[in-house]
Design a protein around this motif. Structure first.
Motif, PDB file in Angstrom:
ATOM      1  N   ASN A 198       1.329 -42.687  -7.592  1.00 41.31           N
ATOM      2  CA  ASN A 198       0.219 -43.072  -8.470  1.00 41.31           C
ATOM      3  C   ASN A 198      -1.042 -42.262  -8.201  1.00 41.31           C
ATOM      4  O   ASN A 198      -2.131 -42.633  -8.629  1.00 41.31           O
ATOM      5  CB  ASN A 198      -0.092 -44.553  -8.313  1.00 41.31           C
ATOM      6  CG  ASN A 198      -0.552 -44.909  -6.890  1.00 41.31           C
ATOM      7  OD1 ASN A 198      -0.450 -44.076  -5.977  1.00 41.31           O
ATOM      8  ND2 ASN A 198      -1.047 -46.117  -6.713  1.00 41.31           N
ATOM      9  N   HIS A 199      -0.900 -41.160  -7.513  1.00 43.83           N
ATOM     10  CA  HIS A 199      -2.058 -40.407  -7.045  1.00 43.83           C
ATOM     11  C   HIS A 199      -2.876 -39.822  -8.196  1.00 43.83           C
ATOM     12  O   HIS A 199      -4.072 -39.596  -8.053  1.00 43.83           O
ATOM     13  CB  HIS A 199      -1.599 -39.290  -6.116  1.00 43.83           C
ATOM     14  CG  HIS A 199      -2.673 -38.742  -5.233  1.00 43.83           C
ATOM     15  ND1 HIS A 199      -3.422 -39.525  -4.384  1.00 43.83           N
ATOM     16  CD2 HIS A 199      -3.139 -37.471  -5.079  1.00 43.83           C
ATOM     17  CE1 HIS A 199      -4.292 -38.779  -3.739  1.00 43.83           C
ATOM     18  NE2 HIS A 199      -4.150 -37.530  -4.140  1.00 43.83           N
ATOM     19  N   PHE A 200      -2.237 -39.570  -9.322  1.00 46.32           N
ATOM     20  CA  PHE A 200      -2.919 -38.923 -10.434  1.00 46.32           C
ATOM     21  C   PHE A 200      -3.219 -39.901 -11.574  1.00 46.32           C
ATOM     22  O   PHE A 200      -3.458 -39.485 -12.701  1.00 46.32           O
ATOM     23  CB  PHE A 200      -2.092 -37.735 -10.929  1.00 46.32           C
ATOM     24  CG  PHE A 200      -1.836 -36.721  -9.840  1.00 46.32           C
ATOM     25  CD1 PHE A 200      -2.824 -35.838  -9.461  1.00 46.32           C
ATOM     26  CD2 PHE A 200      -0.625 -36.692  -9.176  1.00 46.32           C
ATOM     27  CE1 PHE A 200      -2.598 -34.910  -8.444  1.00 46.32           C
ATOM     28  CE2 PHE A 200      -0.391 -35.771  -8.165  1.00 46.32           C
ATOM     29  CZ  PHE A 200      -1.384 -34.885  -7.797  1.00 46.32           C
ATOM     30  N   GLU A 201      -3.216 -41.178 -11.251  1.00 46.32           N
ATOM     31  CA  GLU A 201      -3.633 -42.185 -12.215  1.00 46.32           C
ATOM     32  C   GLU A 201      -5.121 -42.471 -12.037  1.00 46.32           C
ATOM     33  O   GLU A 201      -5.670 -42.322 -10.946  1.00 46.32           O
ATOM     34  CB  GLU A 201      -2.829 -43.478 -12.019  1.00 46.32           C
ATOM     35  CG  GLU A 201      -1.329 -43.302 -12.249  1.00 46.32           C
ATOM     36  CD  GLU A 201      -0.553 -44.569 -11.940  1.00 46.32           C
ATOM     37  OE1 GLU A 201      -1.208 -45.592 -11.600  1.00 46.32           O
ATOM     38  OE2 GLU A 201       0.679 -44.547 -12.046  1.00 46.32           O
ATOM     39  N   PHE A 202      -5.780 -42.876 -13.118  1.00 44.32           N
ATOM     40  CA  PHE A 202      -7.207 -43.172 -13.047  1.00 44.32           C
ATOM     41  C   PHE A 202      -7.507 -44.401 -13.891  1.00 44.32           C
ATOM     42  O   PHE A 202      -7.114 -44.482 -15.051  1.00 44.32           O
ATOM     43  CB  PHE A 202      -8.044 -41.996 -13.544  1.00 44.32           C
ATOM     44  CG  PHE A 202      -9.525 -42.239 -13.453  1.00 44.32           C
ATOM     45  CD1 PHE A 202     -10.205 -42.006 -12.268  1.00 44.32           C
ATOM     46  CD2 PHE A 202     -10.235 -42.720 -14.539  1.00 44.32           C
ATOM     47  CE1 PHE A 202     -11.576 -42.246 -12.168  1.00 44.32           C
ATOM     48  CE2 PHE A 202     -11.599 -42.955 -14.463  1.00 44.32           C
ATOM     49  CZ  PHE A 202     -12.267 -42.723 -13.268  1.00 44.32           C
ATOM     50  N   ALA A 203      -8.212 -45.353 -13.286  1.00 49.35           N
ATOM     51  CA  ALA A 203      -8.669 -46.549 -13.983  1.00 49.35           C
ATOM     52  C   ALA A 203     -10.187 -46.586 -13.915  1.00 49.35           C
ATOM     53  O   ALA A 203     -10.757 -46.678 -12.825  1.00 49.35           O
ATOM     54  CB  ALA A 203      -8.074 -47.807 -13.346  1.00 49.35           C
ATOM     55  N   PRO A 204     -10.892 -46.510 -15.044  1.00 53.57           N
ATOM     56  CA  PRO A 204     -12.358 -46.536 -15.022  1.00 53.57           C
ATOM     57  C   PRO A 204     -12.873 -47.831 -14.423  1.00 53.57           C
ATOM     58  O   PRO A 204     -12.295 -48.900 -14.629  1.00 53.57           O
ATOM     59  CB  PRO A 204     -12.735 -46.438 -16.508  1.00 53.57           C
ATOM     60  CG  PRO A 204     -11.537 -45.833 -17.168  1.00 53.57           C
ATOM     61  CD  PRO A 204     -10.362 -46.335 -16.399  1.00 53.57           C
TER      62      PRO A 204
END
Length: 213
Positions: A198-204
């Motif tokens: 999940n290293h390249f996931e982003f949640a604002p």
């Protein structure tokens, strides 16, 4: 205003760096280093330092941070100084997060890189379809190459990459059409580190101002 401008500048700088992760059929010594680096490298982590000079060669800004890539289209480009900024791509979207402004700009992946040399990453064309590649030879034991955009409307005059003779990417130089030059130095580069799924996931952040483009 300056900080916002700096964020926009960071957005196209990250796009330029993606050039080094894209495959292409090329020739010459330094470009062969690039091809070998791509062939043998699926993931990368590194530190970087960045210096921006104006057209009069005056130092405008210095910055530094970390970067991580998973070819072909996942990356984390984190500016730690002078402003904290995060640029994360998950293969579908690219997220630009300015921590101080608490502002997130999100773009479709193809749109985010469409106006920069990183466009070659999203398509199937070879590097030479978009760039003229020139071997610049060896200077101080560094093998240099230059990529000149074939598109006359490009915002950049050239991109130069410097490899050590054992194939490690160490330097990058970028010149834009305003005469500004950006120099990047890479250090502590690790090839093929194991990165979390999940290293390249982003949640604002919940309270962030999110802008979709």
């Amino acid at each position: 205003m300056y900080q916002t401008t700096n964020l926009k500048y960071s957005q196209w700088i990250f796009s330029l760096v993606l050039l080094i992760w894209s495959p292409g059929e090329v020739v010459a010594a330094a470009v062969d280093q690039l091809r070998t680096f791509i062939r043998e490298t699926q993931t990368v982590s590194a530190h970087f330092s960045q210096t921006l000079l104006d057209k009069n060669a005056r130092n405008v800004q210095k910055s530094s941070g970390t970067l991580e890539f998973e070819r072909p289209d996942k990356f984390r480009w984190i500016y730690q100084t002078p402003y904290e900024q995060s640029i994360v791509g998950d293969g579908r979207k690219v997220w630009f997060y300015d921590h101080d402004l608490n502002q997130v700009t999100v773009r479709e992946f193809n749109i985010a890189i469409g106006s920069s040399p990183a466009a070659l990453l999203a398509g199937n064309s070879a590097i030479e379809d978009n760039f003229e590649l020139i071997d610049l030879g060896i200077q101080d034991e560094i093998e240099w190459m230059e990529a000149i955009p074939k598109n006359r409307d490009s915002a950049f005059e050239f991109i130069q990459l410097g490899f050590s003779q054992d194939g490690v990417l160490q330097y990058m130089a970028l010149r834009d059409n305003f005469g500004q030059t950006t120099y990047l130095t890479f250090s502590e580069l690790i090839k093929n580190p194991v990165l979390p799924d999940n290293h390249f996931e982003f949640a604002p952040p919940d309270d962030a101002d999110v802008i979709s483009e």
